[in-house]
Scaffold this active site. Structure first.
Site, PDB file in Angstrom:
ATOM      1  N   VAL A  59      21.945   5.219  22.918  1.00  0.00           N
ATOM      2  CA  VAL A  59      21.849   5.608  21.510  1.00  0.00           C
ATOM      3  C   VAL A  59      23.177   6.169  21.020  1.00  0.00           C
ATOM      4  O   VAL A  59      23.617   5.860  19.907  1.00  0.00           O
ATOM      5  CB  VAL A  59      20.686   6.602  21.283  1.00  0.00           C
ATOM      6  CG1 VAL A  59      20.623   7.037  19.822  1.00  0.00           C
ATOM      7  CG2 VAL A  59      19.351   5.971  21.692  1.00  0.00           C
ATOM      8  N   CYS A  60      23.853   6.959  21.845  1.00  0.00           N
ATOM      9  CA  CYS A  60      25.155   7.515  21.468  1.00  0.00           C
ATOM     10  C   CYS A  60      26.194   6.402  21.302  1.00  0.00           C
ATOM     11  O   CYS A  60      27.010   6.439  20.377  1.00  0.00           O
ATOM     12  CB  CYS A  60      25.619   8.526  22.503  1.00  0.00           C
ATOM     13  SG  CYS A  60      24.505   9.935  22.682  1.00  0.00           S
ATOM     14  N   ASP A  61      26.146   5.417  22.171  1.00  0.00           N
ATOM     15  CA  ASP A  61      27.002   4.238  22.088  1.00  0.00           C
ATOM     16  C   ASP A  61      26.772   3.536  20.748  1.00  0.00           C
ATOM     17  O   ASP A  61      27.723   3.257  20.013  1.00  0.00           O
ATOM     18  CB  ASP A  61      26.674   3.312  23.265  1.00  0.00           C
ATOM     19  CG  ASP A  61      27.429   2.006  23.239  1.00  0.00           C
ATOM     20  OD1 ASP A  61      27.163   1.168  22.344  1.00  0.00           O
ATOM     21  OD2 ASP A  61      28.248   1.781  24.137  1.00  0.00           O
TER      22      ASP A  61
END
EC number: 1.11.1.24
Length: 166
Positions: A59-61
């Site tokens: 999700v951070c990616d």
């Protein structure tokens, strides 16, 4: 206080929530070369602050890639992606993934940003997912605290909030 969870489990928030209309709290984080970076250094620009738990997770990616793609369409907007990752890990990840339009910053050393904006997670020493938009006069114009840190933020709402204060 926000009720943050990590994979469905409650976690302890350090710091206090900020709200729309507040003056953006000052902070000191580290650039990828270990130099200190403060909010004041980007005064005069709209800041979209993208807060992520760890850059090398799905999700951070996706969040970092999305804002990296969108920032060039926004004009006088600087995207600051802040996590508690080590600066070296952020630099390596950005180089490996062609991320050049957002500035990745580390709150690992002091959790200065995390505590000032109420996103530091005590149990994990990570930051909870959130988005803040700060106008050219350092006023907070948009806040999204994502309760479950493994969920995506509302990208469109954040981008619209940044456009609205240009």
């Amino acid at each position: 206080m926000v009720n943050f969870t990590w994979k469905g489990n409650p976690v302890t928030q350090l710091g206090n929530d900020v709200k729309v209309g507040d003056r953006a709290p000052e902070f000191t984080v580290l650039a990828n070369d270990l130099s200190p970076v403060t909010l004041a250094e980007s005064k005069g620009k709209v800041r979209l602050i993208s807060v992520i738990p760890s850059i090398d997770t799905p999700v951070c990616d996706a969040q970092t890639r999305r804002f990296n793609e969108e920032v060039s369409k926004l004009g006088n907007v600087q995207v600051l992606t802040i996590s508690a990752d080590l600066p070296f890990a952020q630099r390596s990840w950005c180089a490996a993934n062609g991320i050049e339009n957002v500035q990745t910053l580390s709150d690992h050393r002091d959790l200065s940003f995390g505590e000032a904006y109420g996103v530091a997670i005590q149990e994990l020493r990570l930051l909870a997912r959130a988005i803040f938009v700060v106008d050219t006069n350092d006023k907070i114009t948009y806040v999204e605290y994502v309760n479950e840190s493994t969920d995506h933020p509302n990208y469109e709402a954040a981008l619209e909030a940044a456009r609205a204060v240009l």
